[in-house]
Design an enzyme around this catalytic site. Structure first.
Site, PDB file in Angstrom:
ATOM      1  N   GLU A 257       0.886  -1.166   0.000  1.00 21.75           N
ATOM      2  CA  GLU A 257       0.000   0.000   0.000  1.00 21.75           C
ATOM      3  C   GLU A 257       0.916   1.206   0.000  1.00 21.75           C
ATOM      4  O   GLU A 257       1.507   1.558   1.014  1.00 21.75           O
ATOM      5  CB  GLU A 257      -0.924  -0.034   1.225  1.00 21.75           C
ATOM      6  CG  GLU A 257      -2.106   0.915   1.113  1.00 21.75           C
ATOM      7  CD  GLU A 257      -1.827   2.250   1.756  1.00 21.75           C
ATOM      8  OE1 GLU A 257      -1.496   3.198   0.985  1.00 21.75           O
ATOM      9  OE2 GLU A 257      -1.910   2.360   2.975  1.00 21.75           O
ATOM     10  N   CYS A 291      -2.231   8.708   3.156  1.00 25.16           N
ATOM     11  CA  CYS A 291      -2.137   8.341   1.748  1.00 25.16           C
ATOM     12  C   CYS A 291      -3.457   8.564   1.031  1.00 25.16           C
ATOM     13  O   CYS A 291      -3.484   8.721  -0.191  1.00 25.16           O
ATOM     14  CB  CYS A 291      -1.700   6.886   1.614  1.00 25.16           C
ATOM     15  SG  CYS A 291      -2.750   5.730   2.497  1.00 25.16           S
ATOM     16  N   GLU A 388       2.985  13.914  -3.458  1.00 25.97           N
ATOM     17  CA  GLU A 388       2.105  13.638  -2.327  1.00 25.97           C
ATOM     18  C   GLU A 388       2.424  14.643  -1.222  1.00 25.97           C
ATOM     19  O   GLU A 388       3.519  14.639  -0.662  1.00 25.97           O
ATOM     20  CB  GLU A 388       2.316  12.205  -1.844  1.00 25.97           C
ATOM     21  CG  GLU A 388       1.265  11.751  -0.842  1.00 25.97           C
ATOM     22  CD  GLU A 388       1.373  10.272  -0.527  1.00 25.97           C
ATOM     23  OE1 GLU A 388       0.358   9.682  -0.158  1.00 25.97           O
ATOM     24  OE2 GLU A 388       2.484   9.711  -0.660  1.00 25.97           O
TER      25      GLU A 388
END
Length: 484
Positions: A257, A291, A388
């Site tokens: 992940e 995330c 990100e």
């Protein structure tokens, strides 16, 4: 409700073969409170020798644990669930002290992590196989499921209890032993969770934990020695690729992940009030250090001004401060590196024409705080659009057509989650099917749920955690041909 952090009650050692012990080198590393910059604990700093002891213990315990009954494993998970709930305030206090999130969010994470334990306690007794007859009628095909074997579990710092629970619970349910490396920035919550599993009756050697300030010194050994049969990792795409290369050497099952770059799309017919509430959840959960956090806000030009005004007003009203203090909505970022990254991303966007509607600054005083920030007219070539963010910064870009926004949303190497707000069911389902992501929040800013398969596509990872498929990541399918 009073919640206090008691450092004297912390476990700070390694946990190997059912015993708490110091590192072989006797070394430790510090754990910092990101709100105050104070050192709150020193944790055992494991290395290769400790890693070898841990994986050997897991390998030795696998045969007996793999033969344990589904009910035995389910009962351990159920007791762990009950203990986590009973210790909510203690766990929340530890989490807030080492990670920074407000106590209200920490309590929410405890509840979410506990739900993972409860979910897989129920799945443990539902592991099933299949039976059928071959097409030529000469063979009975019997399919059974068996534990894959010792697992390497590596978790991130941002959800130290939930991420541990999300990996440990299905491994326990499936009958797999484990070696577990928590994040160096937030090891204390993970160690408290391990303590709970011990109290719940998990046998010696099933769960072995090595904390370390240098991940490679521990994980490299686990990946290369041939005992482990699976790796489950949550973290950056860069590290995930390294682990995948290492896993290939011994052909290990891999669950990854990894990073995200979530689009948050507001169509012209969206309920703006609902979209603003969804944006707050999708952006500001965990100070944006998730995330699943909304990264790129694409808003139809006809409603962008209204959305930006209302959203920036709500963001400006959030109270920034120490997560342990009453009334705090937004805690600090995890460390100086994370803070400087956010500052750099905002500066780059402004240099390319973006305007700051609120925030855009670092408050005075100790701690790694950054004000909730909304920028509009963010250029597509800004670093904010391709990195990100992992911070409380929302970058808004207008769009004119649905075809355009789908192209922009999918123009990324990542594909974890996307958010869409519209009052049209047809448009919502159209966007859900065309977004290149593993999860879609349709008129909601929250997608994480123990009953749902969590995971992404493209460079956001492999495999799924949670849901009915989550336990299959820890099971092998065995086929037996029986002559008839």
């Amino acid at each position: 409700m009073t919640t206090t952090f008691d450092p004297s009650a912390l476990r700070t050692e390694l946990f190997i073969d059912g015993e708490w012990q110091g590192a072989a080198s006797s070394a430790t590393f510090p754990v910092e409170n990101p709100a105050t910059n104070e050192i709150i604990a020193h944790v055992a700093n494991g290395g290769p020798e400790d890693a070898a002891l841990a994986i050997t213990a897991a390998g030795r315990a696998q045969a007996a644990w793999g033969k344990s009954t589904p009910r035995e494993r389910a009962d351990i998970l159920r007791r762990a669930f009950e203990l986590v709930i009973a210790n909510t305030e203690r766990l929340a206090a530890i989490m807030t002290a080492e990670m920074g999130k407000p106590l209200s969010e920490a309590r929410g994470e405890v509840a979410y992590g506990a739900d993972m334990l409860r979910w897989f306690s129920e799945e443990a007794v539902r592991i099933s196989g299949d039976s059928t007859t071959a097409t030529d009628g000469t063979t009975r095909i019997m399919i059974t499921k068996e534990p894959i074997g010792p697992c390497v579990l590596v978790t991130p710092w941002n959800f130290p209890l939930a991420m541990g629970a999300r990996k440990i619970a299905p491994a326990v349910a499936a009958g797999c032993t484990m070696v577990f490396k928590p994040a160096a920035l937030t090891p204390l919550t993970s160690l408290a969770l391990v303590e709970i599993f011990r109290e719940a009756g998990l046998p010696d050697g099933v769960l072995n934990v090595v904390t370390t300030s240098k991940a490679s010194s521990v994980v490299d050994h686990w990946m290369s020695n041939g005992i482990a049969r699976k790796v489950s990792f949550t973290g950056s795409t860069e590290v995930g690729k390294t682990l995948l290369r290492q896993a290939a050497t011994n052909v290990m099952r891999s669950s990854m992940e990894l990073g995200g770059n979530a689009p948050f799309i507001v169509l012209a017919d969206a309920d703006i009030e609902k979209a603003v509430e969804g944006a707050l959840k999708a952006k500001m959960r965990n100070m944006g250090e998730a995330c699943t956090a909304a990264n790129r806000f694409f808003v139809h030009r006809s409603v962008v001004e209204e959305f930006a005004e209302k959203f920036s007003k709500r963001m400006s009203e959030l109270q920034v401060g120490n997560g342990a203090e009453a009334g705090t909505d937004v805690g600090p970022l995890i460390d100086r590196k994370g803070l400087e990254k956010v500052e750099s991303l905002v500066a780059d966007a402004v240099s390319k024409g973006a305007r700051i509607l609120t925030g855009g600054r670092r408050p005075e005083g100790p701690g790694y705080f950054y004000s909730p920030t909304v920028l509009v007219d963010v250029a597509l070539d800004s670093d904010l659009m391709s990195t990100e963010i992992f911070g409380p910064v929302a970058a808004i870009t207008p769009f004119d057509s649905e075809e355009e926004v789908l192209r922009l949303a999918n123009d990324t190497d990542w594909g974890l989650v996307g958010y869409v707000f519209t009052e049209s069911v047809d448009k919502g389902m159209q966007f859900s099917s065309q977004l290149e992501v593993g999860m879609v929040g349709l008129n909601t800013g929250l997608v994480s749920n123990p009953a749902a398969p969590f995971g992404g596509v493209k460079q956001s990872g492999l495999g799924r955690e949670g849901g009915k498929v989550g336990i299959d990541e820890y099971l092998e399918h065995k086929y037996t041909a029986l002559a008839v």
